[in-house]
Every structure is written in structure tokens, then in C-alpha cells.
Design a protein around this motif. Structure first.
Motif, PDB file in Angstrom:
ATOM      1  N   ALA A 201      -0.448  39.180  69.450  1.00  0.00           N
ATOM      2  CA  ALA A 201      -0.232  38.182  70.494  1.00  0.00           C
ATOM      3  C   ALA A 201      -1.555  37.910  71.192  1.00  0.00           C
ATOM      4  O   ALA A 201      -2.359  38.831  71.402  1.00  0.00           O
ATOM      5  CB  ALA A 201       0.801  38.671  71.509  1.00  0.00           C
ATOM      6  N   ALA A 202      -1.781  36.653  71.554  1.00  0.00           N
ATOM      7  CA  ALA A 202      -2.984  36.277  72.293  1.00  0.00           C
ATOM      8  C   ALA A 202      -2.602  35.176  73.274  1.00  0.00           C
ATOM      9  O   ALA A 202      -2.768  33.988  72.993  1.00  0.00           O
ATOM     10  CB  ALA A 202      -4.096  35.825  71.358  1.00  0.00           C
ATOM     11  N   ASP A 203      -2.080  35.577  74.409  1.00  0.00           N
ATOM     12  CA  ASP A 203      -1.629  34.623  75.422  1.00  0.00           C
ATOM     13  C   ASP A 203      -2.662  34.386  76.518  1.00  0.00           C
ATOM     14  O   ASP A 203      -2.444  33.555  77.402  1.00  0.00           O
ATOM     15  CB  ASP A 203      -0.325  35.129  76.062  1.00  0.00           C
ATOM     16  CG  ASP A 203       0.785  35.286  75.034  1.00  0.00           C
ATOM     17  OD1 ASP A 203       1.011  34.334  74.266  1.00  0.00           O
ATOM     18  OD2 ASP A 203       1.417  36.358  74.986  1.00  0.00           O
ATOM     19  N   THR A 204      -3.786  35.116  76.461  1.00  0.00           N
ATOM     20  CA  THR A 204      -4.862  34.948  77.430  1.00  0.00           C
ATOM     21  C   THR A 204      -6.192  34.950  76.687  1.00  0.00           C
ATOM     22  O   THR A 204      -6.283  35.501  75.574  1.00  0.00           O
ATOM     23  CB  THR A 204      -4.866  36.087  78.470  1.00  0.00           C
ATOM     24  OG1 THR A 204      -5.201  37.320  77.812  1.00  0.00           O
ATOM     25  CG2 THR A 204      -3.500  36.223  79.153  1.00  0.00           C
ATOM     26  N   PRO A 205      -7.251  34.397  77.281  1.00  0.00           N
ATOM     27  CA  PRO A 205      -8.554  34.408  76.610  1.00  0.00           C
ATOM     28  C   PRO A 205      -9.040  35.824  76.301  1.00  0.00           C
ATOM     29  O   PRO A 205      -9.660  36.057  75.253  1.00  0.00           O
ATOM     30  CB  PRO A 205      -9.466  33.709  77.622  1.00  0.00           C
ATOM     31  CG  PRO A 205      -8.552  32.817  78.407  1.00  0.00           C
ATOM     32  CD  PRO A 205      -7.267  33.584  78.516  1.00  0.00           C
ATOM     33  N   ARG A 206      -8.775  36.774  77.188  1.00  0.00           N
ATOM     34  CA  ARG A 206      -9.219  38.155  76.969  1.00  0.00           C
ATOM     35  C   ARG A 206      -8.657  38.738  75.682  1.00  0.00           C
ATOM     36  O   ARG A 206      -9.327  39.523  74.992  1.00  0.00           O
ATOM     37  CB  ARG A 206      -8.793  39.019  78.162  1.00  0.00           C
ATOM     38  CG  ARG A 206      -9.034  40.510  77.986  1.00  0.00           C
ATOM     39  CD  ARG A 206      -8.564  41.294  79.206  1.00  0.00           C
ATOM     40  NE  ARG A 206      -7.172  41.032  79.500  1.00  0.00           N
ATOM     41  CZ  ARG A 206      -6.154  41.649  78.897  1.00  0.00           C
ATOM     42  NH1 ARG A 206      -6.393  42.537  77.938  1.00  0.00           N
ATOM     43  NH2 ARG A 206      -4.902  41.379  79.239  1.00  0.00           N
ATOM     44  N   GLN A 207      -7.456  38.348  75.329  1.00  0.00           N
ATOM     45  CA  GLN A 207      -6.815  38.933  74.155  1.00  0.00           C
ATOM     46  C   GLN A 207      -7.427  38.457  72.841  1.00  0.00           C
ATOM     47  O   GLN A 207      -7.224  39.095  71.800  1.00  0.00           O
ATOM     48  CB  GLN A 207      -5.316  38.630  74.183  1.00  0.00           C
ATOM     49  CG  GLN A 207      -4.584  39.373  75.294  1.00  0.00           C
ATOM     50  CD  GLN A 207      -3.123  38.977  75.384  1.00  0.00           C
ATOM     51  OE1 GLN A 207      -2.796  37.790  75.390  1.00  0.00           O
ATOM     52  NE2 GLN A 207      -2.243  39.967  75.458  1.00  0.00           N
ATOM     53  N   ASP A 247      -8.928  25.718  73.868  1.00  0.00           N
ATOM     54  CA  ASP A 247      -9.946  26.655  73.392  1.00  0.00           C
ATOM     55  C   ASP A 247      -9.293  27.867  72.716  1.00  0.00           C
ATOM     56  O   ASP A 247      -9.735  28.320  71.656  1.00  0.00           O
ATOM     57  CB  ASP A 247     -10.829  27.127  74.547  1.00  0.00           C
ATOM     58  CG  ASP A 247     -11.727  26.023  75.090  1.00  0.00           C
ATOM     59  OD1 ASP A 247     -11.936  25.016  74.377  1.00  0.00           O
ATOM     60  OD2 ASP A 247     -12.213  26.167  76.227  1.00  0.00           O
ATOM     61  N   ARG A 248      -8.247  28.388  73.314  1.00  0.00           N
ATOM     62  CA  ARG A 248      -7.602  29.600  72.787  1.00  0.00           C
ATOM     63  C   ARG A 248      -6.900  29.324  71.461  1.00  0.00           C
ATOM     64  O   ARG A 248      -6.993  30.117  70.521  1.00  0.00           O
ATOM     65  CB  ARG A 248      -6.632  30.146  73.840  1.00  0.00           C
ATOM     66  CG  ARG A 248      -5.904  31.417  73.446  1.00  0.00           C
ATOM     67  CD  ARG A 248      -5.343  32.148  74.674  1.00  0.00           C
ATOM     68  NE  ARG A 248      -4.767  31.245  75.642  1.00  0.00           N
ATOM     69  CZ  ARG A 248      -3.510  30.780  75.591  1.00  0.00           C
ATOM     70  NH1 ARG A 248      -2.712  31.150  74.610  1.00  0.00           N
ATOM     71  NH2 ARG A 248      -3.056  29.951  76.516  1.00  0.00           N
ATOM     72  N   LEU A 249      -6.192  28.202  71.374  1.00  0.00           N
ATOM     73  CA  LEU A 249      -5.468  27.885  70.143  1.00  0.00           C
ATOM     74  C   LEU A 249      -6.406  27.446  69.023  1.00  0.00           C
ATOM     75  O   LEU A 249      -6.041  27.504  67.847  1.00  0.00           O
ATOM     76  CB  LEU A 249      -4.421  26.807  70.404  1.00  0.00           C
ATOM     77  CG  LEU A 249      -3.024  27.323  70.815  1.00  0.00           C
ATOM     78  CD1 LEU A 249      -3.062  28.033  72.159  1.00  0.00           C
ATOM     79  CD2 LEU A 249      -2.017  26.186  70.856  1.00  0.00           C
ATOM     80  N   SER A 250      -7.602  27.004  69.377  1.00  0.00           N
ATOM     81  CA  SER A 250      -8.574  26.573  68.364  1.00  0.00           C
ATOM     82  C   SER A 250      -9.443  27.725  67.866  1.00  0.00           C
ATOM     83  O   SER A 250     -10.137  27.588  66.844  1.00  0.00           O
ATOM     84  CB  SER A 250      -9.484  25.484  68.942  1.00  0.00           C
ATOM     85  OG  SER A 250      -8.742  24.348  69.350  1.00  0.00           O
TER      86      SER A 250
END
Length: 320
Positions: A201-207, A247-250
Motif C-alpha cells: 500500500a502507498a497512500d502517502t508520499p512517504r510510503q 505525483d504518487r500515482l505516477s
């Protein structure tokens, strides 16, 4: 008794609770089938709804109706004598004789605002043994739906047992990449994965950095075992600022071994929530791998006459 079943969500993913209810009633000699409103005659109908946003069924049944599942009541649970059973897989004929579904742990220590698991199930805790779910190895391909198996020593011990016994698994929810220590990465490298797919899971930039680090560890230990690099899937939430989500999804688009599954934030406390159009379009783009891999979201044309770059240029992120 004659028992009818209704899978209200009808997602084509098996409803484990209904499978256990079917197993229980068949053990009593009852007749069990999917409820047919026009032709069925039932003593009791069970309706199960997982998601709060799924509309309720509208068919009429002239019998006792038992509604259950988080979609109806966050605190609803199966009676213990039913919950400990394994599902009757015959109600889902597309599930082959070697595949099982279940949970080894329940609950989660995190309190993500989009997730109701900690409210419903509490902190992560042991639930079942892998041999129960596999029926002592009869069903050796197992889809596990634990929400945070790595946050529990019992869960990791069960994964060790899975690796030792050679079961093939799919940890179907998004694992927490920050919990992938060297020991966990070695364990993940040993495990036989259904479709060679490992999910995070990556729901935040930190992840994002945490996922990168976890993948690098797992790939290194798989290489040491003579295995090919794994395939990865990342679940991600669309919420808040469009530029951050973009940015996160790309981020992983250039990784050929990666795909993502994205969904807009659902407010479980607001049944009248309206999902912004930009979030729906971004989810459409991200969840079609051929689009996500080949087309930048800003160039995506979800409908005639509209290019998603307009969301950024004209501040249209509030459009519905």
C-alpha cells in the motif's frame, strides 16, 4: 429448512460469510441456494453486504430476512459456531478445488481514516491456522485477506509455516512496506506467490520510498535463491490535493513489474458523499494498466472534448 443467500455487493469476489453460512446449514441437512425472488420459496434468507456504499437489494421475500456484514452494521459478526467453519465453496463454482480463501489474523493497529477495520475488529490478533484454511493441504492455493499480517508475530509465524509447507498464497490486501525487515524480505523471497504477485500500500508520499526499499530487499533475496524478480501491485488512495495524487500515482509508471490499483477516498460516515470528477477520472486512468503505463494522466482523455490537464490548468478539481 430452505435457505436463500444474497450477495448484495455482487463483486465476483467470494463472500466468505455466506460461504460459511451455507456450510453451516448444509451440515444441518438444510437446502441452500442463491435466493431467487420470483421462483424461490424460503424459510430464511441471508443477505450480506460488505460495503456501506452498495445499495441494498430491493427484492421481496415472504420469510425471515437476516441482514449482516459491515455494509449493514459495522459491529455485526457471525455466531462463533459458524465463524469457525470453512466456506462451502460449491456456491461459487468458479473457485477450483485447490483454492481457498480466508484470514489468519483479524484487526489492524493502524487507524487510517479511510479504514473501518480497527473499529470493527480491534488491534491485530490471531484468528486461524493456515492448515485449517487449506483443509490440511487439500486446498494449497490460498487467498489471504488479512489487513496487516506483518504487524503480528503470529502472522509472521504463519507465513513461516506457509513457506515451509510450500503453500502458494496471495496476500490480497496491501502489506505495510515499512514492516518488511531483512527477515521478512527473506521470508517473502521463500514464499510461493500466486501469480508471483506481492502487494503493498502507498497512500502517502512517504510510503513510496518504503515500497522501493521493500521491493529491493525482496528482489535481492529472491535472486540469491535463484528466483526471478517478483511482480508487484500497489494499492493507493486518491484524496486531497490533485498534484500530490498525480505525483504518487505516477511514481511507479516506469517499472514494468509494477501495477497499481487506485480508488477515491470513501467516507464511511457520509453515505451522501459525492466523489469529485477528477478523482473518478484518475482512478479510471490508474486502474487501466495499458493507460497508466503508456499515457500521462495530464494527457488522458476520459471523454470527448476533455483532457485531464485542464484539471491542473484551470483549477477544475472541484468539478463533479
Amino acid at each position: 429448512m430452505s435457505i436463500g443467500l444474497i450477495d448484495v455487493d455482487n463483486t465476483r469476489f467470494p463472500n466468505i460469510a455466506l460461504g460459511k453460512i451455507a456450510a453451516y446449514h448444509k451440515s444441518l441437512g438444510d437446502n441452500v441456494e442463491w435466493a431467487m425472488p420470483m421462483f424461490g420459496q424460503y424459510d430464511r434468507v441471508y443477505a450480506s453486504k460488505v460495503f456501506v456504499f452498495t445499495p441494498d437489494f430491493s427484492d421481496h421475500y415472504d420469510c425471515e430476512i437476516v441482514r449482516g456484514g459491515t455494509g449493514y452494521d459495522i459491529h455485526s459478526v457471525l455466531p462463533a459456531e459458524i465463524d469457525r467453519l470453512q466456506p462451502d465453496y460449491s456456491i461459487y463454482p468458479y473457485i477450483d478445488s485447490k483454492t481457498a480463501y480466508g484470514f489468519l489474523t483479524r484487526g489492524c493497529p493502524n487507524k487510517c481514516r479511510w479504514c473501518i477495520v480497527p473499529v470493527k475488529e480491534g488491534n491485530v490478533h490471531p484468528y486461524m491456522d493456515i492448515d485449517e484454511i487449506t483443509l490440511d493441504g487439500q486446498r494449497s492455493n490460498v487467498v489471504l485477506m488479512d489487513n496487516n499480517i506483518l504487524a503480528c508475530d503470529y502472522g509472521i509465524a504463519q507465513l513461516e509455516k506457509i513457506a515451509d509447507k510450500g503453500y502458494r498464497i496471495d496476500l490480497n490486501q496491501g502489506n505495510s512496506a515499512r514492516l518488511v525487515t531483512d527477515d521478512v524480505a527473506k521470508l517473502f523471497a521463500r514464499i510461493r506467490w500466486i501469480g508471483s504477485m506481492i502487494r503493498f500500500a502507498a497512500d502517502t508520499p512517504r510510503q513510496l520510498a518504503e515500497v522501493d526499499e521493500a521491493m529491493a530487499k525482496i528482489d535481492r533475496y529472491r535472486e540469491a535463491l535463484g528466483k526471478k524478480p517478483a511482480q508487484y501491485l500497489v494499492y493507493t488512495m486518491i484524496d486531497g490535493d490533485i498534484s500530490e495524487c498525480y505525483d504518487r500515482l505516477s511514481y511507479f509508471r516506469s517499472n514494468k513489474r509494477m501495477r497499481i490499483v487506485a480508488q477515491p477516498f470513501r467516507d464511511f460516515n457520509n453515505p451522501n458523499q459525492t466523489i469529485p470528477k477528477w478523482q473518478k477520472d484518475m482512478a479510471h486512468w490508474a486502474n487501466r494498466r495499458e493507460l497508466w503505463a503508456s499515457c500521462d494522466f495530464k494527457s488522458f482523455i476520459p471523454r470527448k472534448g476533455f483532457v485531464c490537464a485542464e484539471y491542473f490548468n484551470n483549477n477544475k478539481t472541484s468539478a463533479i
